[in-house]
Design a protein around this motif. Structure first.
Motif, PDB file in Angstrom:
ATOM      1  N   ASP A   1       0.892  -1.186  -0.033  1.00 12.34           N
ATOM      2  CA  ASP A   1      -0.075   0.170   0.145  1.00 12.34           C
ATOM      3  C   ASP A   1       0.912   0.995   0.055  1.00 12.34           C
ATOM      4  O   ASP A   1       1.904   1.343   0.818  1.00 12.34           O
ATOM      5  N   ALA A   2       0.714   2.356  -0.901  1.00 12.89           N
ATOM      6  CA  ALA A   2       1.404   3.372  -0.818  1.00 12.89           C
ATOM      7  C   ALA A   2       1.421   4.525   0.225  1.00 12.89           C
ATOM      8  O   ALA A   2       2.333   4.839   0.643  1.00 12.89           O
ATOM      9  N   LYS A   3      -0.036   4.225   1.009  1.00 16.71           N
ATOM     10  CA  LYS A   3      -0.077   5.112   2.042  1.00 16.71           C
ATOM     11  C   LYS A   3       0.919   4.441   3.258  1.00 16.71           C
ATOM     12  O   LYS A   3       1.510   5.406   4.296  1.00 16.71           O
ATOM     13  N   LEU A   4       0.910   3.420   3.249  1.00 20.98           N
ATOM     14  CA  LEU A   4       1.696   2.687   4.368  1.00 20.98           C
ATOM     15  C   LEU A   4       3.175   2.807   4.077  1.00 20.98           C
ATOM     16  O   LEU A   4       4.055   3.248   4.590  1.00 20.98           O
TER      17      LEU A   4
ATOM     18  N   GLU B   1       4.691   5.481   2.602  1.00 16.12           N
ATOM     19  CA  GLU B   1       4.813   6.871   3.039  1.00 16.12           C
ATOM     20  C   GLU B   1       5.095   7.038   4.438  1.00 16.12           C
ATOM     21  O   GLU B   1       6.083   7.759   4.979  1.00 16.12           O
ATOM     22  N   ILE B   2       4.570   6.165   5.331  1.00 15.54           N
ATOM     23  CA  ILE B   2       4.892   6.437   6.819  1.00 15.54           C
ATOM     24  C   ILE B   2       5.907   5.367   7.499  1.00 15.54           C
ATOM     25  O   ILE B   2       6.318   5.645   8.492  1.00 15.54           O
TER      26      ILE B   2
END
Length: 61
Positions: free
Chosen positions: A2-5, A7-8
């Motif tokens: 997942d791209a959002k994951l 990122e963090i």
């Protein structure tokens, strides 16, 4: 992954950014030259489980 994951997530050792190598299913810390496996979509962010990257291994961008 997942791209959002992605990122963090940061390297657990140096807190630096990680590069996702899709072909090897690994998250790579360029600074520490460590690769963290992604198993069944879940990153294994343990230093003891990380693979050390040899000096001659190319790290993607």
């Amino acid at each position: 992954m997942d791209a959002k994951l992605l990122e963090i997530l940061v390297c657990p050792i140096c807190k630096g950014p990680l590069f996702h190598d899709k072909s090897k299913q690994e998250l790579i810390c360029r600074a520490d030259r460590l690769a963290f496996a992604v198993k069944d979509g879940i990153p294994v962010m343990l230093e003891s489980e990380a693979r050390e990257l040899p000096a001659d291994e190319e790290v993607g961008s």
